[in-house]
Each structure stands twice: as C-alpha cells, then as structure tokens.
Design an enzyme around this catalytic site. Structure first.
Site, PDB file in Angstrom:
ATOM      1  N   LYS A   1       0.857  -1.132  -0.071  1.00  0.00           N
ATOM      2  CA  LYS A   1       0.000   0.057   0.177  1.00  0.00           C
ATOM      3  C   LYS A   1       0.823   1.136   0.273  1.00  0.00           C
ATOM      4  O   LYS A   1       1.653   1.415   0.857  1.00  0.00           O
ATOM      5  CB  LYS A   1      -0.971   0.007   1.178  1.00  0.00           C
TER       6      LYS A   1
ATOM      7  N   ASP B   1      -3.329   4.063  -2.398  1.00  0.00           N
ATOM      8  CA  ASP B   1      -4.486   4.603  -1.546  1.00  0.00           C
ATOM      9  C   ASP B   1      -4.508   6.165  -1.293  1.00  0.00           C
ATOM     10  O   ASP B   1      -3.720   6.665  -0.393  1.00  0.00           O
ATOM     11  CB  ASP B   1      -4.020   3.836   0.101  1.00  0.00           C
TER      12      ASP B   1
ATOM     13  N   LYS C   1      -7.368   8.163  -1.476  1.00  0.00           N
ATOM     14  CA  LYS C   1      -8.392   8.341  -1.104  1.00  0.00           C
ATOM     15  C   LYS C   1      -9.333   9.722  -1.789  1.00  0.00           C
ATOM     16  O   LYS C   1      -9.271  10.651  -1.263  1.00  0.00           O
ATOM     17  CB  LYS C   1      -8.414   8.717   0.495  1.00  0.00           C
TER      18      LYS C   1
ATOM     19  N   ASP D   1     -13.937  14.027  -4.857  1.00  0.00           N
ATOM     20  CA  ASP D   1     -14.086  15.317  -5.554  1.00  0.00           C
ATOM     21  C   ASP D   1     -15.463  15.253  -6.416  1.00  0.00           C
ATOM     22  O   ASP D   1     -16.245  14.232  -6.184  1.00  0.00           O
ATOM     23  CB  ASP D   1     -13.035  15.464  -6.503  1.00  0.00           C
TER      24      ASP D   1
ATOM     25  N   THR E   1     -11.467   6.116  10.533  1.00  0.00           N
ATOM     26  CA  THR E   1     -11.350   5.598  12.023  1.00  0.00           C
ATOM     27  C   THR E   1     -10.978   6.780  12.991  1.00  0.00           C
ATOM     28  O   THR E   1     -10.932   6.488  14.075  1.00  0.00           O
ATOM     29  CB  THR E   1     -10.587   4.346  12.050  1.00  0.00           C
TER      30      THR E   1
ATOM     31  N   ARG F   1       3.427  -1.050  10.491  1.00  0.00           N
ATOM     32  CA  ARG F   1       4.754  -1.092  11.295  1.00  0.00           C
ATOM     33  C   ARG F   1       5.043  -2.426  11.914  1.00  0.00           C
ATOM     34  O   ARG F   1       6.302  -2.481  11.991  1.00  0.00           O
ATOM     35  CB  ARG F   1       4.433   0.107  12.415  1.00  0.00           C
TER      36      ARG F   1
END
Ligand code: C5P
Length: 233
Positions: A32, A59, A61, A64, A123, A214
């Site tokens: 990603k 990614d 996002k 528009d 989130t 991570r």
C-alpha cells in the site's frame, strides 16, 4: 487463497521503500502506497516500486466531483494498480463514475481492472467528530449506510475498521470486499492504533485484506514477520 496481507509502506524514502518491497516480494499480497509517497515521488515512484512484482494498492482516498474523480482514475490507470481508494461520502454518482471509468479503461487498455474501494468513516472520527460535520448517525450506522451505497454504486468493497467487518458483511454480503487496517499480530506494539484485532481474528470475522504497516516494516526481518503472520491465518 491469495495472500490477504497488504503491507503499508508509509515513507517518503524511495530507497528504503524499494529495499523493503524487494525483501517482501513473495511474502505479501500487495503493497500500500499512500499520499505521502505519491506526492513526493509521483507516478514514476509507483512504477519503480511496481518492478518488485508485488501488486500495488494506491491509497489516495479520492474525494471530488464525479467528473474529476473519474478523470483522475483514468490517469492513474496508466500505472499498473491493483486497488484504488475513493471516499464513499463523495456520493453515489461519484462512486458510480469511478467504477465505470475503471471498467472502461481496463477494457480499453487491455489490463486487469483495479478494485475500487470506498473509505467509509475515517477511524480517526468518532461520534462527536461526525456531529461537528453535520452527521447525526453513530459511526457504525454511517459505515453501514455508506457501504450499502458503495455497493449499489458498483464499488468492489470498502475500507473499514476491524470492528465494522461484520456490519459491512451483514449489509453487503460476502462478495463485497473488506480492506481492514488496525491489525496487530499477537504481542506486537499497538502504536497509535486503538481499535485493533489480530490478523486471525479479523480474517475470522470475514476480512478479505489485512492492511499491516509497522509490525512488518519495523521488524528486524520483514519477510519472516510477514510469513509468520500468514502462517497464523
Ligand atoms: O503501521 P500500521 O499497521 O498502523 O499502518 C496501517 C496503515 O493503514 C497506515 O497506512 C494507515 O494510514 C492506514 N489506515 C489506518 N486506519 C484507517 C485507514 C487507513 O490505519 N482507518
């Protein structure tokens, strides 16, 4: 089963990203790449990482008007991208235009159609944050509403937290994909993630893809860690 583990390569350091991708090749299903990397290295950066052979989840996002999102997807499809994100809150027409463009361009270019998935509720937002932007729904209800709309608009799935997988499954059925961050293998550092599940728990709830950053990237041996995660599934 294809490998459901997506490793989030959150960096602007292209050499580091490249080395990491070479190490992870064969051990994960996708990498990603986010806005941080894309704004620094652009499409050429994506092309460089794609050479490691791991499918790319871009990614960005997108959010528009329908025409702009569709044209952006057309541009991104010059790259070989396996998965793209747009904001479901951009509305039915925007999502529909995005899905149609992905299908149309894949046919025109003769390349596989990328999955287009919708980001439901970030989130980082809770009930209070939603109310501040005029949304009176609780996060769960808003996720369920947006997931249903995304499915109706022709998207392939949504990004959701581990705690929302079941809500999305209930509303959208089993063929609709769930891409799930907030995953922590047993015993690993939580970092800033709060609402987490282990990879196995998320898969048992019905996740299709697990976004893990991570715990893999910061480990001493990323390939071995990725393999150990897959072995638990
Ligand atoms: O390092 P970590 O496993 O926390 O990385 C998770 C990745 O998923 C990061 O790229 C993060 O931005 C992303 N993400 C998330 N929660 C969301 C959406 C995306 O953690 N709701």
């Amino acid at each position: 089963m294809t490998n459901p583990v997506i490793c989030a390569v959150d960096t602007t350091d292209i050499d580091y990203a490249n080395t990491l991708c070479s190490k992870l090749s064969g051990h994960i299903g996708m990498i990603k790449i986010g806005l941080e990397f894309f704004t620094t290295h652009g499409p050429q950066g994506v092309e460089i990482l794609a050479k490691c052979g791991i499918p790319i989840f871009l990614d960005l996002k997108l959010h528009d008007i329908p025409n702009t999102v569709a044209k952006t997807i057309k541009g991104l499809m010059q790259l070989d991208v396996a998965l793209l994100t747009i904001h479901a809150s951009g509305g039915f027409e925007m999502m529909s235009a995005a899905a149609q463009m992905a299908a149309q361009e894949s046919e025109r270019l003769g390349k596989p159609r990328p999955l287009v998935v919708g980001v439901t509720v970030l989130t980082s937002m809770n009930e209070t944050d939603l109310a501040q932007v005029g949304i009176q729904n609780l996060p769960d209800s808003q996720v369920s509403l947006l997931a249903k709309l995304a499915k109706e608009a022709g998207l392939d799935g949504v990004v959701c937290s581990p705690l929302e997988i079941e809500v999305v499954r209930a509303v959208c059925g089993n063929a609709f994909k769930t891409v799930v961050p907030g995953i922590r293998p047993e015993g690993s550092d939580k970092g800033d993630q709060k609402r987490i599940l282990t990879p196995k728990e998320a898969m048992d709830k019905g996740a299709d893809y697990l976004v893990i950053g991570r715990p893999i990237t910061q480990s001493e041996n990323p390939a071995q860690t990725a393999k150990a995660i897959c072995d638990t599934l």
